[in-house]
Design an enzyme around this catalytic site. Structure first.
Site: not given
Length: 265
Positions: A186, A216
């Site tokens: 997502n 990330h």
């Protein structure tokens, strides 16, 4: 005195349970949990009545989606057309541009997106007003087991399962990657929402047996500046595909929607 937001949560999993419990305990001023929607019978495990989607639309003025991309596709427009606001956690659904356009055009309910497991999206959204970002890269690193997908061939699965170091599982754009990893990426769609372009965001998905934290890294640059954000989160023990911080990002978004003072907007 502002009105209390009447909240319905769709999905009683890793995200929904944390968000719903906090609402039920009164930890989000200006918001109360009215009902929970889930396709499994919850019995006494939920702190609010279980309802059908239709009942939730009648009773609530804000629906929190915490159940996956399919719910956004199936119900998103209907929620907004009923006049109910919608907070989306599964931003990966928005890689379907047609769906994204329909949701943004639907109303009178308003659609909101939570940043989930990454930060800096507010700054990227502000920076794009100065001009397009020329290059945006996202590298997501997770445990191999959380990235296994039904479409993978035996060779790739064997490489992931026997890896002793990082293995690049897939590279592509933010249009392509969330479709292939519906429960794990997502973040790619959220970065694309902030930047305003699915195809500008290049994504690399990495499996690493040493990735005890989900990592990330967002790197973006344009004529007006350069940006780099790096986060490392513990995975949720109940659902390792989700970072432990995600429900708290949803709660932060809820607090802002409920008009709580002191929020960073």
């Amino acid at each position: 005195m502002s009105t209390v937001r009447k909240v319905g949560i769709v999905g009683w999993g890793a995200i929904g349970r944390v968000v719903g419990t906090a609402l039920a305990e009164g930890r989000v001023g200006g918001a109360e949990l009215v009902c929970v929607v889930d396709n499994r019978p919850l019995g006494e495990t939920a702190p609010a009545p279980q309802a059908t989607f239709e009942e939730a639309l009648e009773a609530c003025d804000l629906i929190v989606e915490a159940a996956g991309q399919g719910v956004v596709r199936e119900w998103g427009e209907r929620v907004l057309e009923s006049g109910t606001d919608l907070l989306i956690a599964s931003t990966g659904a928005l890689t379907d541009e047609d769906l994204a356009k329909r949701l943004l055009a639907a109303g009178p309910g308003r659609v909101y997106f939570t940043g989930g497991a990454v930060g800096g999206l507010d700054l990227l959204q502000a920076a794009r007003s100065l001009g397009p970002l020329d290059e945006v890269r996202l590298t997501t690193t997770k445990l191999p087991s959380t990235l296994e997908q039904p479409w993978m061939d035996e060779e790739l699965l064997a490489r992931m399962r026997s890896a002793t170091g990082p293995v690049v599982v897939m590279t592509g754009t933010a249009r392509e990657i969330p479709v292939k990893f519906p429960k794990s990426t997502n973040v790619a769609a959220s970065v694309a929402l902030a930047v305003g372009d699915l195809d500008t965001v290049r994504v690399q998905v990495v499996a690493d047996p040493a990735a005890h934290h989900t990592r990330h890294v967002i790197e973006a640059s344009g004529a007006h500046g350069a940006y780099r954000f790096e986060v490392a989160h513990l995975p949720d023990p109940g659902n390792p595909a989700t970072s432990q911080v995600v429900p708290y990002a949803v709660l932060r978004s809820l607090a802002a929607l409920a008009g709580q003072t002191g929020q960073i907007l």
